[in-house]
Design a protein around this motif. Structure first.
Motif, PDB file in Angstrom:
ATOM      1  N   THR A 103       3.711  -3.205  -8.716  1.00 24.12           N
ATOM      2  CA  THR A 103       3.881  -1.822  -9.291  1.00 24.12           C
ATOM      3  C   THR A 103       5.121  -2.120 -10.357  1.00 24.12           C
ATOM      4  OG1 THR A 103       4.984  -1.103  -7.450  1.00 24.12           O
ATOM      5  CG2 THR A 103       2.937  -0.193  -7.661  1.00 24.12           C
ATOM      6  N   GLY A 104       6.099  -2.665  -9.923  1.00 23.41           N
ATOM      7  CA  GLY A 104       7.129  -3.094 -11.145  1.00 23.41           C
ATOM      8  C   GLY A 104       6.636  -3.450 -12.446  1.00 23.41           C
ATOM      9  N   ARG A 105       5.941  -4.572 -11.990  1.00 19.46           N
ATOM     10  CA  ARG A 105       5.475  -5.523 -13.070  1.00 19.46           C
ATOM     11  C   ARG A 105       4.699  -4.395 -14.109  1.00 19.46           C
ATOM     12  NH1 ARG A 105       2.429  -9.296 -10.878  1.00 19.46           N
ATOM     13  NH2 ARG A 105       4.194 -10.465  -9.902  1.00 19.46           N
ATOM     14  N   ARG A 106       3.574  -3.746 -13.572  1.00 17.80           N
ATOM     15  CA  ARG A 106       2.657  -2.677 -14.115  1.00 17.80           C
ATOM     16  C   ARG A 106       3.652  -2.010 -14.884  1.00 17.80           C
ATOM     17  NH1 ARG A 106      -0.595  -2.219  -9.641  1.00 17.80           N
ATOM     18  NH2 ARG A 106       0.202  -0.002  -9.488  1.00 17.80           N
ATOM     19  N   VAL A 107       4.664  -1.334 -14.403  1.00 19.16           N
ATOM     20  CA  VAL A 107       5.474  -0.162 -15.248  1.00 19.16           C
ATOM     21  C   VAL A 107       6.325  -1.215 -16.335  1.00 19.16           C
ATOM     22  CG1 VAL A 107       7.566   0.970 -15.152  1.00 19.16           C
ATOM     23  CG2 VAL A 107       6.089   0.988 -13.473  1.00 19.16           C
ATOM     24  N   ARG A 108       6.820  -2.480 -16.257  1.00 15.44           N
ATOM     25  CA  ARG A 108       7.527  -3.381 -17.024  1.00 15.44           C
ATOM     26  C   ARG A 108       6.391  -3.509 -18.264  1.00 15.44           C
ATOM     27  NH1 ARG A 108       9.046  -8.070 -14.816  1.00 15.44           N
ATOM     28  NH2 ARG A 108       7.507  -9.298 -15.640  1.00 15.44           N
ATOM     29  N   THR A 109       5.059  -3.927 -18.132  1.00 14.61           N
ATOM     30  CA  THR A 109       4.031  -4.158 -19.131  1.00 14.61           C
ATOM     31  C   THR A 109       3.705  -2.870 -19.874  1.00 14.61           C
ATOM     32  OG1 THR A 109       3.036  -5.656 -17.477  1.00 14.61           O
ATOM     33  CG2 THR A 109       1.979  -5.357 -19.550  1.00 14.61           C
ATOM     34  N   ARG A 110       3.432  -1.881 -19.233  1.00 16.36           N
ATOM     35  CA  ARG A 110       3.118  -0.844 -19.940  1.00 16.36           C
ATOM     36  C   ARG A 110       4.068  -0.008 -20.720  1.00 16.36           C
ATOM     37  NH1 ARG A 110      -0.747   1.882 -15.331  1.00 16.36           N
ATOM     38  NH2 ARG A 110      -2.093   0.306 -14.986  1.00 16.36           N
ATOM     39  N   GLN A 111       5.255   0.208 -20.071  1.00 12.90           N
ATOM     40  CA  GLN A 111       6.251   0.800 -20.891  1.00 12.90           C
ATOM     41  C   GLN A 111       7.195   0.075 -21.666  1.00 12.90           C
ATOM     42  OE1 GLN A 111       5.384   3.771 -20.405  1.00 12.90           O
ATOM     43  NE2 GLN A 111       4.160   3.511 -18.489  1.00 12.90           N
ATOM     44  N   PHE A 112       7.423  -1.256 -21.303  1.00 12.82           N
ATOM     45  CA  PHE A 112       8.490  -1.989 -22.029  1.00 12.82           C
ATOM     46  C   PHE A 112       7.834  -3.209 -22.878  1.00 12.82           C
ATOM     47  CE2 PHE A 112      10.659  -0.197 -18.109  1.00 12.82           C
ATOM     48  CZ  PHE A 112      11.602   0.386 -18.981  1.00 12.82           C
ATOM     49  N   THR A 113       7.054  -3.960 -22.288  1.00 10.63           N
ATOM     50  CA  THR A 113       6.632  -5.264 -23.213  1.00 10.63           C
ATOM     51  C   THR A 113       5.526  -4.613 -24.095  1.00 10.63           C
ATOM     52  OG1 THR A 113       5.443  -5.738 -21.051  1.00 10.63           O
ATOM     53  CG2 THR A 113       7.527  -7.143 -21.712  1.00 10.63           C
ATOM     54  N   ALA A 114       4.617  -3.960 -23.637  1.00  7.99           N
ATOM     55  CA  ALA A 114       3.348  -3.717 -24.477  1.00  7.99           C
ATOM     56  C   ALA A 114       3.179  -2.189 -24.275  1.00  7.99           C
ATOM     57  CB  ALA A 114       2.451  -4.347 -24.271  1.00  7.99           C
ATOM     58  N   PRO A 115       3.975  -1.511 -24.640  1.00  8.15           N
ATOM     59  CA  PRO A 115       3.587   0.017 -24.675  1.00  8.15           C
ATOM     60  C   PRO A 115       2.736   0.757 -25.641  1.00  8.15           C
ATOM     61  CG  PRO A 115       5.713  -0.120 -25.876  1.00  8.15           C
ATOM     62  CD  PRO A 115       5.255  -1.548 -25.553  1.00  8.15           C
ATOM     63  N   THR A 116       1.962   1.710 -25.245  1.00 11.62           N
ATOM     64  CA  THR A 116       0.722   2.099 -26.193  1.00 11.62           C
ATOM     65  C   THR A 116       1.297   3.331 -27.058  1.00 11.62           C
ATOM     66  OG1 THR A 116       0.311   3.357 -24.156  1.00 11.62           O
ATOM     67  CG2 THR A 116      -1.027   1.742 -24.739  1.00 11.62           C
ATOM     68  N   VAL A 117       2.685   3.835 -26.690  1.00 14.12           N
ATOM     69  CA  VAL A 117       3.173   4.798 -27.526  1.00 14.12           C
ATOM     70  C   VAL A 117       4.496   4.079 -28.014  1.00 14.12           C
ATOM     71  CG1 VAL A 117       2.218   6.913 -26.302  1.00 14.12           C
ATOM     72  CG2 VAL A 117       4.239   5.714 -25.226  1.00 14.12           C
ATOM     73  N   HIS A 118       5.467   5.096 -28.851  1.00  8.94           N
ATOM     74  CA  HIS A 118       6.607   4.721 -29.418  1.00  8.94           C
ATOM     75  C   HIS A 118       7.474   4.239 -28.295  1.00  8.94           C
ATOM     76  CE1 HIS A 118      10.313   4.410 -31.716  1.00  8.94           C
ATOM     77  NE2 HIS A 118       9.448   3.982 -32.746  1.00  8.94           N
ATOM     78  N   ARG A 119       8.394   3.201 -28.429  1.00  8.32           N
ATOM     79  CA  ARG A 119       9.296   2.889 -27.232  1.00  8.32           C
ATOM     80  C   ARG A 119      10.421   3.890 -26.969  1.00  8.32           C
ATOM     81  NH1 ARG A 119       8.279  -2.485 -28.693  1.00  8.32           N
ATOM     82  NH2 ARG A 119       7.817  -3.729 -26.744  1.00  8.32           N
ATOM     83  N   ALA A 120      10.542   4.767 -28.120  1.00  7.40           N
ATOM     84  CA  ALA A 120      11.433   5.910 -27.976  1.00  7.40           C
ATOM     85  C   ALA A 120      11.214   6.802 -26.616  1.00  7.40           C
ATOM     86  CB  ALA A 120      11.808   6.756 -29.146  1.00  7.40           C
ATOM     87  N   LEU A 121       9.620   6.946 -26.671  1.00  4.54           N
ATOM     88  CA  LEU A 121       9.144   7.665 -25.543  1.00  4.54           C
ATOM     89  C   LEU A 121       8.889   6.985 -24.393  1.00  4.54           C
ATOM     90  CD1 LEU A 121       6.405   9.779 -27.465  1.00  4.54           C
ATOM     91  CD2 LEU A 121       8.873  10.397 -26.877  1.00  4.54           C
ATOM     92  N   SER A 122       8.498   5.471 -24.312  1.00  7.26           N
ATOM     93  CA  SER A 122       8.254   5.060 -23.290  1.00  7.26           C
ATOM     94  C   SER A 122       9.227   4.229 -22.585  1.00  7.26           C
ATOM     95  CB  SER A 122       7.227   3.868 -23.568  1.00  7.26           C
ATOM     96  OG  SER A 122       7.981   2.711 -24.197  1.00  7.26           O
ATOM     97  N   ILE A 123      10.428   4.151 -23.034  1.00  8.15           N
ATOM     98  CA  ILE A 123      11.492   3.489 -22.404  1.00  8.15           C
ATOM     99  C   ILE A 123      11.951   4.631 -21.353  1.00  8.15           C
ATOM    100  CG2 ILE A 123      13.964   2.671 -22.710  1.00  8.15           C
ATOM    101  CD1 ILE A 123      12.639   0.881 -24.901  1.00  8.15           C
ATOM    102  N   PRO A 124      12.298   5.763 -21.856  1.00 11.90           N
ATOM    103  CA  PRO A 124      12.935   6.853 -20.791  1.00 11.90           C
ATOM    104  C   PRO A 124      12.105   6.991 -19.769  1.00 11.90           C
ATOM    105  CG  PRO A 124      13.233   7.604 -22.941  1.00 11.90           C
ATOM    106  CD  PRO A 124      12.223   6.450 -22.927  1.00 11.90           C
ATOM    107  N   TYR A 125      10.521   7.101 -19.965  1.00  8.23           N
ATOM    108  CA  TYR A 125       9.591   7.362 -19.138  1.00  8.23           C
ATOM    109  C   TYR A 125       9.666   6.069 -18.167  1.00  8.23           C
ATOM    110  CZ  TYR A 125       5.264   8.397 -16.724  1.00  8.23           C
ATOM    111  OH  TYR A 125       4.153   8.555 -15.843  1.00  8.23           O
ATOM    112  N   GLY A 126       9.663   5.072 -18.694  1.00  7.23           N
ATOM    113  CA  GLY A 126       9.617   3.625 -17.859  1.00  7.23           C
ATOM    114  C   GLY A 126      10.890   3.616 -17.022  1.00  7.23           C
TER     115      GLY A 126
END
Ligand SMILES: [Zn+2]
Ligand SMILES: [Zn+2]
Length: 514
Positions: A103-126
């Motif tokens: 689950t940790g790896r999934r969060v990293r991929t979706r929110q940090f390495t290859a986010p589908t939205v702008h990092r400004a949004l994905s990083i706090p969420y991640g």
């Protein structure tokens, strides 16, 4: 203007939104934590199902007990339950680590390495999700540990209970054996050693594995399951009349079959002692035949206990009927002549031993007479024709009897040696009974000079032996050595209708009702 928008307004809006998000973030984190805990619990249930029920290879990392190596399947609480706990611990830990890292790896991929939205949004969420995962992982670990702990406690309690039950069952069975008068076990009819508990063969024809100790314990409490899958009772007292297994002697040098009735009833050991050709085998045959006759007339039921005894008795009955005489007992160790007498609770397994007189001569051979230790009633077969006085003093003209039928061994000699042997084995003779069977009465019938005045009266026979046959010393020794002595004058023959002489009946009654 553009710069103001980029570096002042937008960051300000972003910060305000971020501040607003901070109020929502804990809820998101909590939800993520709950989702992780729930996922871990669900996966743990799957591991439980795999380890305890499906038992597929991926759930077998800790080696399992192999019935093929151990002859039988273990009771669940004697080994397998602890193995399952260890397996659960291993599998549970792997599952926990795998789920949390996945689950940790999934969060990293979706929110940090290859986010589908702008990092400004994905990083706090991640980051919020990370916190949630951390909280969930920290909370789930003791919860899973608690589940495993509860199971371990349950297993420990049940394992303790199972051991207690096994001990209780063994104790009850032991008490029953003591009540049956078998505190040291039952007698092996072949090697005469005491067998504390017979070994049993699996009743399945194609299997026949021998189970050395079937009593409650590691391999079953009430039933034991053979490696082949066949179930068998674990105690003598659990074997019904139809489910009796064939027992075998447990002594390494023997291993021969025990009587089917051994252990199910009390045992009586009746040794017949006497010199060669004194008439022991014939008397033994007549005793059993007389009990068979009594059973046919509605007396105590009689059943020969094993095929060997049945075959031997068939041959002996024929000898009795033709009023012939048996050959002297072979010197090799006899097998007991065994039968079951009576019904219900009063049943007894009787072993009659026809012991070649020569056995008492040398020390090494007497070691084989172990069964004598357990006897409480002894039969001494006395051939009057083996006494010199019989030929010289009874009849002035000399008895007209075929002297080749006489035993050539001096009864006093045999008695002295036998008593000595029995004593060295530690038997208390003063608590034992002795039946003196004066044999070959049939050969002397019609010659009153050669018989006691009233051959059916114990005192008359005693007097005759002491005064007419000159065996006063022998009679006195018998009285001194044994607690109770009775004298019988016996004719071990059957009449034309196959019925045994009544003199044997009274003698047998006395021997059996001790
Ligand atoms: Zn044996
Ligand atoms: Zn089997």
């Amino acid at each position: 203007m553009e710069d103001i928008l980029t570096f002042i307004v937008l960051p300000a809006i972003y910060l305000v939104l971020l501040m607003g998000y901070l109020f929502v973030a804990p809820f998101i984190a909590l939800l993520r934590a709950a989702a992780l805990v729930s996922e871990l619990l669900w996966r743990y249930v799957q591991v439980l199902d795999g380890v305890l029920r499906r038992r597929t290879p991926e759930f077998t990392t800790v080696p399992r007990h192999r019935p093929a190596d151990e002859l039988a399947h273990r009771n669940y609480f004697f080994g397998p339950a602890t193995r399952d706990l260890r397996e659960l611990l291993v599998q549970g830990r792997q599952m926990y680590l795998r789920t949390v890292t996945d689950t940790g790896r999934r969060v990293r991929t979706r929110q940090f390495t290859a986010p589908t939205v702008h990092r400004a949004l994905s990083i706090p969420y991640g980051l919020t999700l990370y916190v949630g995962l951390g909280v969930g992982a920290i909370f789930a670990a003791p919860l899973l540990g608690l589940l495993l702990g509860v199971q371990a406690l349950g297993v420990a309690l049940l394992a303790g209970g199972a051991r207690l039950l096994a001990l209780t069952l063994r104790g009850v069975d032991r008490a029953v054996m003591i009540l049956r008068g078998l505190p040291r076990g039952m007698l092996c009819p072949s090697c005469f050693e005491r067998v504390p508990y017979p070994a049993y063969d699996c009743p399945r024809d194609r299997c026949r594995r021998r189970h050395a100790d079937i009593r409650p314990g590691t391999f079953g409490l009430v039933r034991r399951r053979c490696a082949c899958g066949q179930r068998m009772p674990t105690l003598l007292m659990l074997m019904g009349k139809d489910t009796r297994l064939s027992g075998h002697c447990v002594h390494a040098h023997c291993g021969k079959p025990m009587n089917q009735d051994a252990g199910h009833m009390s045992e009586v050991i009746l040794p017949l002692i006497g010199g060669r050709a004194a008439g022991k085998t014939q008397l033994m045959a007549a005793m059993v035949k007389s009990l068979e006759d009594a059973a046919a007339d509605g007396g105590a039921e009689l059943r020969l206990a094993d095929p060997e005894s049945r075959d031997a008795q068939e041959v002996l009955n024929e000898v009795l009927e033709i009023q012939g005489h048996t050959r002297p007992t072979q010197k090799d160790l006899p097998r007991a002549h065994s039968f079951v007498l009576g019904t219900g609770r009063g049943r007894r397994l009787v072993h009659v031993f026809d012991t070649a007189g020569e056995r008492f001569v040398n020390r090494e051979e007497t070691d084989a007479l172990r069964y004598i230790r357990e006897a409480r009633t002894f039969v001494f077969v006395l051939d009057p024709m083996a006494v010199d006085a019989f030929w010289t003093r009874l009849d002035a003209e000399g008895p007209k009897v075929d002297r080749t039928l006489a035993s050539t061994v001096d009864p006093e000699d045999v008695f002295a040696r036998s008593v000595q042997t029995v004593r060295t084995m530690g038997t208390r003779l003063d608590r034992s009974r002795l039946a003196v069977a004066v044999s070959k009465r049939d050969l002397l019938s019609g010659r009153s000079a050669l018989l006691p005045d009233s051959p059916d009266d114990t005192e008359s026979v005693r007097k005759w032996l002491s005064e007419r046959l000159g065996l006063r010393n022998l009679v006195e020794t018998m009285d001194l050595d044994f607690g109770e002595v009775r004298f019988f004058c016996t004719a071990a023959v059957a009449d034309d209708e196959g019925r045994v002489d009544p003199s044997v009946t009274t003698f047998v009654d006395w021997c059996m009702n001790g």
